[in-house]
Design a protein around this motif. Structure first.
Motif, PDB file in Angstrom:
ATOM      1  N   ASN A  86     -88.727 -35.001  34.584  1.00 21.24           N
ATOM      2  CA  ASN A  86     -87.478 -35.305  34.191  1.00 21.24           C
ATOM      3  C   ASN A  86     -86.130 -34.489  34.564  1.00 21.24           C
ATOM      4  OD1 ASN A  86     -86.409 -36.555  31.543  1.00 21.24           O
ATOM      5  ND2 ASN A  86     -86.514 -34.424  30.840  1.00 21.24           N
ATOM      6  N   GLU A  87     -86.577 -33.394  35.163  1.00 24.96           N
ATOM      7  CA  GLU A  87     -85.424 -32.662  35.671  1.00 24.96           C
ATOM      8  C   GLU A  87     -85.846 -31.727  36.975  1.00 24.96           C
ATOM      9  OE1 GLU A  87     -82.470 -29.202  34.276  1.00 24.96           O
ATOM     10  OE2 GLU A  87     -83.738 -29.921  32.769  1.00 24.96           O
ATOM     11  N   ILE A  88     -84.968 -31.823  38.022  1.00 23.88           N
ATOM     12  CA  ILE A  88     -85.164 -31.209  39.170  1.00 23.88           C
ATOM     13  C   ILE A  88     -84.173 -30.080  39.716  1.00 23.88           C
ATOM     14  CG2 ILE A  88     -86.119 -31.656  41.640  1.00 23.88           C
ATOM     15  CD1 ILE A  88     -86.377 -34.361  40.919  1.00 23.88           C
ATOM     16  N   LEU A  89     -84.616 -28.962  39.787  1.00 25.38           N
ATOM     17  CA  LEU A  89     -83.638 -28.069  40.557  1.00 25.38           C
ATOM     18  C   LEU A  89     -84.109 -28.002  42.011  1.00 25.38           C
ATOM     19  CD1 LEU A  89     -81.264 -26.060  40.708  1.00 25.38           C
ATOM     20  CD2 LEU A  89     -82.855 -24.146  39.975  1.00 25.38           C
ATOM     21  N   PHE A  90     -83.653 -28.733  42.863  1.00 26.31           N
ATOM     22  CA  PHE A  90     -84.101 -28.651  44.509  1.00 26.31           C
ATOM     23  C   PHE A  90     -83.455 -27.700  45.309  1.00 26.31           C
ATOM     24  CE2 PHE A  90     -81.276 -32.208  43.896  1.00 26.31           C
ATOM     25  CZ  PHE A  90     -80.473 -31.942  45.019  1.00 26.31           C
ATOM     26  N   ASP A  91     -82.075 -27.153  44.819  1.00 23.43           N
ATOM     27  CA  ASP A  91     -81.357 -26.337  45.685  1.00 23.43           C
ATOM     28  C   ASP A  91     -81.055 -25.070  44.816  1.00 23.43           C
ATOM     29  OD1 ASP A  91     -79.837 -25.409  47.580  1.00 23.43           O
ATOM     30  OD2 ASP A  91     -78.053 -26.754  47.444  1.00 23.43           O
ATOM     31  N   PRO A  92     -81.803 -24.164  44.592  1.00 26.28           N
ATOM     32  CA  PRO A  92     -81.352 -23.074  43.797  1.00 26.28           C
ATOM     33  C   PRO A  92     -80.584 -22.271  44.634  1.00 26.28           C
ATOM     34  CG  PRO A  92     -83.738 -22.676  44.742  1.00 26.28           C
ATOM     35  CD  PRO A  92     -83.324 -24.059  45.045  1.00 26.28           C
ATOM     36  N   LYS A  93     -79.880 -21.221  43.726  1.00 22.54           N
ATOM     37  CA  LYS A  93     -78.961 -20.284  44.164  1.00 22.54           C
ATOM     38  C   LYS A  93     -80.013 -19.093  44.881  1.00 22.54           C
ATOM     39  CE  LYS A  93     -75.077 -20.728  41.166  1.00 22.54           C
ATOM     40  NZ  LYS A  93     -74.360 -20.303  40.178  1.00 22.54           N
ATOM     41  N   PRO A  94     -79.610 -18.188  45.858  1.00 25.36           N
ATOM     42  CA  PRO A  94     -80.413 -17.316  46.553  1.00 25.36           C
ATOM     43  C   PRO A  94     -81.230 -16.387  45.657  1.00 25.36           C
ATOM     44  CG  PRO A  94     -78.190 -17.227  47.711  1.00 25.36           C
ATOM     45  CD  PRO A  94     -78.086 -18.199  46.404  1.00 25.36           C
ATOM     46  N   ARG A 125     -75.135 -26.072  44.407  1.00 25.19           N
ATOM     47  CA  ARG A 125     -76.100 -25.175  44.339  1.00 25.19           C
ATOM     48  C   ARG A 125     -76.436 -24.536  43.243  1.00 25.19           C
ATOM     49  NH1 ARG A 125     -77.408 -21.305  49.619  1.00 25.19           N
ATOM     50  NH2 ARG A 125     -79.777 -21.541  49.428  1.00 25.19           N
ATOM     51  N   GLY A 126     -77.765 -24.586  42.655  1.00 25.37           N
ATOM     52  CA  GLY A 126     -77.834 -24.030  41.443  1.00 25.37           C
ATOM     53  C   GLY A 126     -77.623 -24.975  40.226  1.00 25.37           C
ATOM     54  N   VAL A 127     -77.495 -26.184  40.366  1.00 24.72           N
ATOM     55  CA  VAL A 127     -77.264 -27.415  39.530  1.00 24.72           C
ATOM     56  C   VAL A 127     -78.284 -28.229  39.561  1.00 24.72           C
ATOM     57  CG1 VAL A 127     -75.611 -29.059  38.583  1.00 24.72           C
ATOM     58  CG2 VAL A 127     -74.628 -27.097  39.778  1.00 24.72           C
ATOM     59  N   SER A 128     -79.194 -28.538  38.586  1.00 23.44           N
ATOM     60  CA  SER A 128     -80.269 -29.113  38.587  1.00 23.44           C
ATOM     61  C   SER A 128     -79.802 -30.789  38.118  1.00 23.44           C
ATOM     62  CB  SER A 128     -81.211 -28.939  37.188  1.00 23.44           C
ATOM     63  OG  SER A 128     -80.559 -29.396  36.000  1.00 23.44           O
ATOM     64  N   LEU A 129     -80.646 -31.580  38.715  1.00 23.24           N
ATOM     65  CA  LEU A 129     -80.420 -33.146  38.515  1.00 23.24           C
ATOM     66  C   LEU A 129     -81.246 -33.472  37.312  1.00 23.24           C
ATOM     67  CD1 LEU A 129     -80.538 -34.923  41.812  1.00 23.24           C
ATOM     68  CD2 LEU A 129     -78.550 -34.824  40.287  1.00 23.24           C
ATOM     69  N   GLU A 130     -80.582 -34.182  36.333  1.00 24.63           N
ATOM     70  CA  GLU A 130     -81.158 -34.651  34.861  1.00 24.63           C
ATOM     71  C   GLU A 130     -81.377 -36.170  35.247  1.00 24.63           C
ATOM     72  OE1 GLU A 130     -80.053 -31.055  31.833  1.00 24.63           O
ATOM     73  OE2 GLU A 130     -78.633 -33.054  32.047  1.00 24.63           O
ATOM     74  N   ARG A 131     -82.503 -36.506  34.625  1.00 28.59           N
ATOM     75  CA  ARG A 131     -82.887 -38.086  34.515  1.00 28.59           C
ATOM     76  C   ARG A 131     -82.108 -38.531  33.227  1.00 28.59           C
ATOM     77  NH1 ARG A 131     -88.876 -40.043  35.715  1.00 28.59           N
ATOM     78  NH2 ARG A 131     -88.625 -42.373  35.282  1.00 28.59           N
ATOM     79  N   ILE A 132     -81.385 -39.534  33.495  1.00 34.83           N
ATOM     80  CA  ILE A 132     -80.576 -39.998  32.382  1.00 34.83           C
ATOM     81  C   ILE A 132     -81.447 -40.471  31.022  1.00 34.83           C
ATOM     82  CG2 ILE A 132     -78.991 -41.654  31.672  1.00 34.83           C
ATOM     83  CD1 ILE A 132     -77.750 -41.522  34.252  1.00 34.83           C
ATOM     84  N   SER A 133     -82.257 -41.259  31.635  1.00 35.66           N
ATOM     85  CA  SER A 133     -83.581 -41.809  30.405  1.00 35.66           C
ATOM     86  C   SER A 133     -84.899 -41.488  30.882  1.00 35.66           C
ATOM     87  CB  SER A 133     -83.109 -43.131  30.215  1.00 35.66           C
ATOM     88  OG  SER A 133     -84.273 -43.452  29.413  1.00 35.66           O
TER      89      SER A 133
END
Length: 590
Positions: free
Chosen positions: A321-329, A441-449
């Protein structure tokens, strides 16, 4: 490790009032309080303050101590035999003896050790030096013996034996009647060890107590209730209960009707029902007039419990449902799952497969996972940093695991069983982020539905700034809850403002189930009739198919504010094309 002998033993008809013999060997010697005599040179008190056999070679060693018994008495003790018992390596404990001369002695003793396995505990009477077997325990041993033992002798000659092995509760293992030898005539308590050379230091004892007893006048207490399965409920009392339980003495709310069977076993009361418990519902069990074995009757007592029926995840009911694949350091990547079903999902058998640079890494949790309906679970490499850096999070949904790293640009994540059955699969790309974000960077991708596929750009959006750029363990900031679509399609956010604030950032098209199987193309036109964007082209519509316009003009950034025309063309299997037009508004400040 020794177990503390259980106190307040209201398991039959007696309880402790005053000790006659008590030795936990904490004083480190055998010469006082109490005085032990016999083969004292063959024993020592070890560093754990336990009495331990320490003989020079094979043989038989005995320790005696004096005592004075009432007619009703209880013996408590712990012993550990670090070997498989046999006729050559065994233990005898004389509970009552009238003399140290065993050839003519009278009394009672227990014994563990015989040729062949398993070995139960045997109980003997001793009459003028002659042994008579009175009974054997239901508990038997094949390997090392580590046992807490409590033996009760009533005024009428009823003997009851309770035992607890390591990390287990006390259970009745033997009951019988014998009044051949009265306790008042017993003057001695004796430990007797039979051993070979290899076992000469493998016997240890502790917490030896002998108490007079008086009748039990306290009714049993209902400690708790639990559901064994959907039709079986188990009640736990603090002592053994009587077997004459009637249906009218038990009630379950919400009403389960009358039990079809009632079974008692020591302190456990098991109930079977024809009606089934509802998963996720709370219940209350009420009992009245439950008696112990001494015929002490309780009043009305209550215990609450619940029942959860677990199910195995299936495709569509547990999704990524949600992915943070590019986190901040200073942060950690995370992957969030949501249970969109009304079932309690047992996720212990699941594996996450993460693709990075065309290589797949598998991850599975080492703990049991149960995800409630409409609930989340979040996997992260650093739980504290995820909670700290994302204030819009639910801490108790976040698990710290050895999560593999993810590609910062694009990749795939698959949720599957250990046997390879795919539950969900998603594709992510840094290009799925909102185009107005200068820094992703540090922004998650959220699934719309969570009920729609998640393999295209239109299925994802960036978490909003107001949420703190991520919502691990909580509903997505860009979440769209779909109601039933009655027409061919439905438009969410017909007035929208693609400014990245998390509020109506995009226009969403949701197709009805009756549109499944058709081929659709969606275009956006400005007020002059010029095509400014193609949302999708030749999309094969399936169940819960969607399309998203985030206000971008093809390859030219965000479109100006104003009114636009959405044109949807749908072709059925016979080639007939139907066209639909809707006015939509791209604005600011919504």
């Amino acid at each position: 490790m020794k177990k503390t002998i259980f106190t307040g033993l209201f398991l039959t008809i007696f309880f402790q009032i005053q000790g006659q013999l008590s030795d936990d060997f904490s004083d480190g010697n055998l010469a006082k309080s109490p005085v032990w005599f016999g083969d004292t040179s063959d024993f020592l008190v070890n560093d754990s303050f336990q009495l331990q056999l320490n003989a020079e070679s094979s043989g038989i060693s005995r320790l005696y101590t004096s005592l004075k018994n009432p007619s009703a008495v209880r013996w408590d003790m712990y012993f550990n035999l670090q070997f498989a018992t046999s006729a050559s390596n065994k233990i005898r404990i004389y509970l009552l003896l009238d003399t140290t001369d065993l050839a003519v002695a009278n009394g009672y003793y227990i014994e563990i050790g015989q040729n062949g396995a398993p070995d139960p505990l045997h109980f003997f009477s001793l009459e003028n030096g002659e042994n008579f077997l009175l009974g054997s325990s239901t508990l038997a041993f094949e390997q090392e013996v580590q046992l807490d033992l409590s033996i009760l002798r009533a005024d009428n000659g009823t003997w009851t034996f309770y035992a607890a092995t390591e990390n287990d509760a006390f259970n009745e293992i033997l009951t019988l009647s014998d009044a051949t030898f009265v306790p008042e005539n017993g003057k001695l308590f004796c430990l007797e060890c039979y051993y070979t050379t290899t076992r000469k230091d493998k016997f240890s004892f502790d917490d030896i107590h002998v108490f007079p007893l008086v009748p039990d006048t306290i009714a049993p207490v209902l400690i708790g209730a639990s559901a064994i399965d959907s039709v079986t409920i188990e009640l736990n009392f603090n002592e053994n209960i009587g077997a004459d339980i009637q249906v009218k003495q038990i009630r379950i709310e919400p009403d389960m009707g009358n039990p079809t069977s009632i079974q008692t076993s020591n302190h456990i009361l098991r109930l079977a029902y024809e009606n089934t418990l509802s998963s996720g519902k709370a219940y209350t069990c009420m009992t009245s007039q439950i008696s112990d074995t001494a015929r002490n009757f309780s009043g009305i007592q209550e215990a609450s419990f619940g029942y959860i029926k677990t199910s195995t995840p299936l495709p569509g009911n547990l999704v990524i449902n949600e992915i943070l694949f590019d986190p901040k350091p200073d942060d950690s990547p995370f992957i969030e799952l949501i249970n969109v079903s009304d079932m309690f999902l047992n996720c212990s058998d699941l594996v996450l497969s993460i693709e990075k640079n065309n290589a797949w890494t598998n991850f599975s949790s080492t703990t049991d996972l149960l995800i409630y309906p409409d609930s989340f679970i979040v996997f992260t490499s650093d739980r504290l940093s995820t909670i700290t850096n994302y204030p819009s999070s639910r801490a108790n949904a976040i698990l710290e695991v050895d999560l593999p790293g993810m590609s910062r640009d694009f990749g795939s994540i698959t949720l599957q069983t250990r046997t390879g059955k795919i539950i969900d699969s998603v594709y992510y790309n840094v290009g799925f982020h909102h185009m107005l974000l200068d820094e992703t960077r540090g922004v998650s991708l959220e699934r719309i539905s969570p009920t729609s596929p998640a393999l295209r750009h239109g299925d994802w959006n960036s978490a909003s700034a107001q949420s703190g750029w991520g919502t691990p363990g909580l509903p997505n900031s860009q979440y769209i809850r779909f109601d039933t679509v009655t027409s061919v399609f439905h438009i969410e956010n017909q007035f929208f403002s693609p400014d990245g604030d998390g509020h109506e950032d995009f226009l969403l098209i949701r197709f009805a189930d009756r549109a499944s199987g058709k081929i659709a193309t969606a275009r956006i036109y400005d007020e002059f009739g010029r095509e400014v964007s193609v949302i999708f082209r030749n999309l094969l519509i399936g169940t819960d198919s969607t399309g998203k316009w985030d206000g971008t003009i093809d390859a030219q950034g965000i479109a100006p504010t104003g009114i636009y025309i959405l044109l949807i063309e749908m072709m059925n299997e016979t080639g007939i094309v139907n066209s639909y037009k809707e006015a939509v508004t791209l604005a600011t400040g919504f």
